[in-house]
Motif scaffolding. Structure first.
Motif, PDB file in Angstrom:
ATOM      1  N   ALA A 144       0.868  -1.177   0.000  1.00  0.00           N
ATOM      2  CA  ALA A 144       0.000   0.000   0.000  1.00  0.00           C
ATOM      3  C   ALA A 144       0.900   1.220   0.000  1.00  0.00           C
ATOM      4  O   ALA A 144       1.557   1.516   0.981  1.00  0.00           O
ATOM      5  CB  ALA A 144      -0.893   0.004   1.226  1.00  0.00           C
ATOM      6  N   LEU A 145       0.980   1.888  -1.119  1.00  0.00           N
ATOM      7  CA  LEU A 145       1.851   3.049  -1.213  1.00  0.00           C
ATOM      8  C   LEU A 145       1.110   4.140  -1.944  1.00  0.00           C
ATOM      9  O   LEU A 145       0.395   3.881  -2.910  1.00  0.00           O
ATOM     10  CB  LEU A 145       3.093   2.708  -2.036  1.00  0.00           C
ATOM     11  N   SER A 146       1.303   5.353  -1.510  1.00  0.00           N
ATOM     12  CA  SER A 146       0.717   6.444  -2.270  1.00  0.00           C
ATOM     13  C   SER A 146       1.833   7.337  -2.780  1.00  0.00           C
ATOM     14  O   SER A 146       2.928   7.365  -2.219  1.00  0.00           O
ATOM     15  CB  SER A 146      -0.235   7.257  -1.390  1.00  0.00           C
ATOM     16  N   LEU A 147       1.552   8.052  -3.841  1.00  0.00           N
ATOM     17  CA  LEU A 147       2.546   8.970  -4.390  1.00  0.00           C
ATOM     18  C   LEU A 147       2.916  10.016  -3.342  1.00  0.00           C
ATOM     19  O   LEU A 147       4.071  10.398  -3.204  1.00  0.00           O
ATOM     20  CB  LEU A 147       1.981   9.633  -5.651  1.00  0.00           C
ATOM     21  N   ALA A 148       1.918  10.438  -2.583  1.00  0.00           N
ATOM     22  CA  ALA A 148       2.176  11.455  -1.559  1.00  0.00           C
ATOM     23  C   ALA A 148       3.240  10.969  -0.578  1.00  0.00           C
ATOM     24  O   ALA A 148       4.140  11.710  -0.195  1.00  0.00           O
ATOM     25  CB  ALA A 148       0.895  11.790  -0.817  1.00  0.00           C
ATOM     26  N   GLU A 149       3.133   9.700  -0.217  1.00  0.00           N
ATOM     27  CA  GLU A 149       4.117   9.150   0.706  1.00  0.00           C
ATOM     28  C   GLU A 149       5.519   9.221   0.117  1.00  0.00           C
ATOM     29  O   GLU A 149       6.482   9.563   0.790  1.00  0.00           O
ATOM     30  CB  GLU A 149       3.793   7.684   0.986  1.00  0.00           C
ATOM     31  N   LEU A 150       5.613   8.865  -1.145  1.00  0.00           N
ATOM     32  CA  LEU A 150       6.919   8.873  -1.813  1.00  0.00           C
ATOM     33  C   LEU A 150       7.479  10.292  -1.856  1.00  0.00           C
ATOM     34  O   LEU A 150       8.651  10.526  -1.589  1.00  0.00           O
ATOM     35  CB  LEU A 150       6.803   8.299  -3.228  1.00  0.00           C
TER      36      LEU A 150
ATOM     37  N   HIS C  85       1.051  -4.488   3.104  1.00  0.00           N
ATOM     38  CA  HIS C  85       2.167  -3.955   3.881  1.00  0.00           C
ATOM     39  C   HIS C  85       2.458  -2.509   3.487  1.00  0.00           C
ATOM     40  O   HIS C  85       2.259  -2.121   2.361  1.00  0.00           O
ATOM     41  CB  HIS C  85       3.417  -4.787   3.619  1.00  0.00           C
ATOM     42  N   PHE C 155       2.586   3.463  -8.313  1.00  0.00           N
ATOM     43  CA  PHE C 155       2.271   4.856  -8.024  1.00  0.00           C
ATOM     44  C   PHE C 155       1.376   5.474  -9.088  1.00  0.00           C
ATOM     45  O   PHE C 155       1.208   6.686  -9.145  1.00  0.00           O
ATOM     46  CB  PHE C 155       3.568   5.670  -7.877  1.00  0.00           C
ATOM     47  N   ALA C 179       1.265  12.116   4.771  1.00  0.00           N
ATOM     48  CA  ALA C 179       1.430  10.774   4.225  1.00  0.00           C
ATOM     49  C   ALA C 179       1.039   9.681   5.187  1.00  0.00           C
ATOM     50  O   ALA C 179       0.042   9.002   5.028  1.00  0.00           O
ATOM     51  CB  ALA C 179       2.870  10.595   3.803  1.00  0.00           C
TER      52      ALA C 179
END
Lengths: 246, 193, 193
Positions: A144-150, C85, C155, C179
């Motif tokens: 679970a990854l968002s662009l914002a996190e990156l 995760h 992404f 975030a």
């Protein structure tokens, strides 16, 4: 025992010196308040200040910048307590109030530490499963990854790079007054000091700059004298007058 | 034990970390939440009543099988497993502050502890007990730290609310108005010495 | 179970490797070889007769408690189905550096982050987010890493140029949500603010 102090006793003449390590100046201060059995809400500041300086001296703290800062604070409060109070003056801001608040906050945190220490010790005494099966390649759960996190991570990296020119943000304004207080406290303890007593090895640029300006300012006011015996040797800082701190 | 309890036991033995209830439910699509709970109860009961060297505990956001403490010494002496190092007092202080004040930045932690905490923060990050959880406002947008699930696990907490509430601590912050401070205010012990 | 069997269960559970019978005797100085053997029999019997999800097996030169094979499939499936995760802050930073500076070698990444990134690189490789894309010049011709098509997919980017330029970043950040929210609910603050 839950005490953070690792005590070791060293015989010295007829009495025993307790070599104690403290978790910082607040820890030392609280321990003095306890040992001297004084009221935390009505700290006899002159007495405690003297004890604090004596203890610092006794423990020969090398990396003592944090302690020096506290010493300077105590000396300042002591001076403020001596200012005459006018009769009928309703409002009197106790100069100790902020210190008391910090001490209580710190003490509260120590209580939580005791809880954590007990819980952590319980857990340490139980082992979790150590052997884990090497089945097929352990399946990877989807990410679970968002662009914002990156992007936040990119930003974090940019800001953490300590490279001049990458960005021009001054992390902290220089604090000459604070540095002056530290130098005065240092010279209240001993007649002379060296540059690295004033500035930690890992000091930030703003700290180095603050200390430098403080020394120059105090030299200008003839409170101290700077000397360098040989080129590139350590600068020696000598007490010139009995500074107000002493 | 019923077959669901056996399945749960198998999964718990296969995992070094606590398994969240959600994940346990995913083991059997037909099992209701109540059925999983009752199977967990059965398993726990079995370990306790039947006399086992391990027990089932709920902590760190999930369920975990751990050895019973009375066997720790023998196991360590026989060098079959080692206990992790104790955390230093300074590290515990830093953790305590982060646990209660998260998200919190390095400067605020240093303010409360009265010393710089850079090196300790780094080691807590490396041990996975805290992580960067947000950015603060203001100059330089400082990194803000919070505790991780591993923190809960290492301190045998089910969730953060299991830590004592501030008003349950013996020293609750009072107004430090000097005029109102009773002369007989007790001097609280810093730590049992 | 007798107390030696319980101790053996705890030790076998806590040990990262199979333990030979001889070594098991180190757990209890008073236990004879026969006593250890009979405790092992009791433990195996208990797992078999009582209906457990695990069993005692002798393999790899020693004794181990293992999940019964009939449950492994369900366990693997459940692990697949669990909540996704999240990458740690450190892994995200490493990924960010690779995304913007590719192709880049491990030493250069470590230089920027100030810590070694071997383990993190490995996990990013395993997850297929980065891959070796070239060899560098110079000593040892270091491996250079870049992002993969999966990275773009993850992404929702069509191509790398869709990533904001560094100087646009502050604007992009201002318009995006914070975030990572703290994983756990906040508890009351230490200070009576």
């Amino acid at each position: 025992m839950t005490s953070p102090h690792q005590g070791a006793s060293v015989g010295q003449g007829s009495f025993v010196v307790e070599l104690t390590t403290f978790n910082g100046p607040l820890d030392l201060l609280l321990s003095l308040i306890r040992d001297e059995k004084v009221d935390i809400y009505d700290i006899p500041i002159a007495h405690i200040c003297k004890q604090f300086l004596a203890k610092m001296h006794e423990l020969a703290m090398n990396d003592a910048a944090d302690y020096l800062e506290m010493a300077a604070r105590l000396l300042r409060i002591k001076a403020q307590m001596l200012l005459p109070r006018h009769e009928g003056e309703v409002q009197w801001d106790d100069p100790r109030a902020e210190l008391v608040r910090r001490l209580l906050e710190y003490q509260q945190m120590r209580e939580v530490v005791d809880v954590l220490e007990r819980l952590g010790e319980d857990r340490r005494n139980r082992f979790a499963r150590a052997w884990t099966p090497t089945l097929s390649a352990p399946p990877q759960a989807p990410l679970a990854l968002s662009l914002a996190e990156l992007l936040v991570a990119v930003d974090r990296v940019i800001r953490s790079v300590k490279q001049p020119g990458v960005h021009d943000v001054v992390p902290r304004a220089i604090d000459v007054d604070g540095a002056i207080a530290i130098v005065r406290a240092l010279l209240a303890l001993r007649a002379s000091a060296r540059w690295r007593d004033v500035v930690r090895d890992d000091a930030e640029p703003w700290e180095v700059l603050s200390a430098l300006l403080a020394l120059l300012e105090l030299a200008r006011r003839s409170e101290l004298k700077l000397a360098q015996n040989r080129p590139f040797s350590d600068v020696e800082i000598r007490r010139e007058l009995a500074g107000e701190a002493a | 034990m019923n077959s669901l309890a056996k399945l749960l036991e198998a999964a718990l033995f296969a995992s070094p970390r606590p398994i969240p209830t959600d994940e346990l439910r995913a083991l059997d699509a037909d099992a209701s939440k109540a059925a999983v709970q009752s199977a967990l109860d059965e398993l726990r009961e079995h370990y306790n009543v039947d006399g086992h060297g391990v027990e089932l505990v709920e902590q760190g956001g999930g369920w975990q099988v751990l050895t019973r403490p009375e066997y720790t010494e023998a196991i360590e002496r026989a060098q079959m497993a080692v206990r992790p190092h104790r955390l230093s007092g300074a590290a515990l202080e830093t953790l305590a502050i982060i646990a209660y004040r998260q998200p919190i930045g390095r400067a605020d932690i240093a303010e409360i502890r009265g010393v710089d905490v850079g090196a300790i923060l780094k080691s807590l990050l490396e041990r996975g007990l805290v992580d960067v959880v947000a950015r603060g406002e203001g100059l330089g947008r400082p990194l803000l730290y919070g505790t991780t699930p591993l923190f809960l696990e290492q301190f045998a907490l089910r969730h953060l609310e299991e830590l004592p509430r501030i008003d349950e601590l013996s020293i609750a912050l009072r107004s430090s108005e000097p005029a109102t401070a009773p002369a007989t205010a007790p001097v609280p012990a810093v730590s049992a010495a």
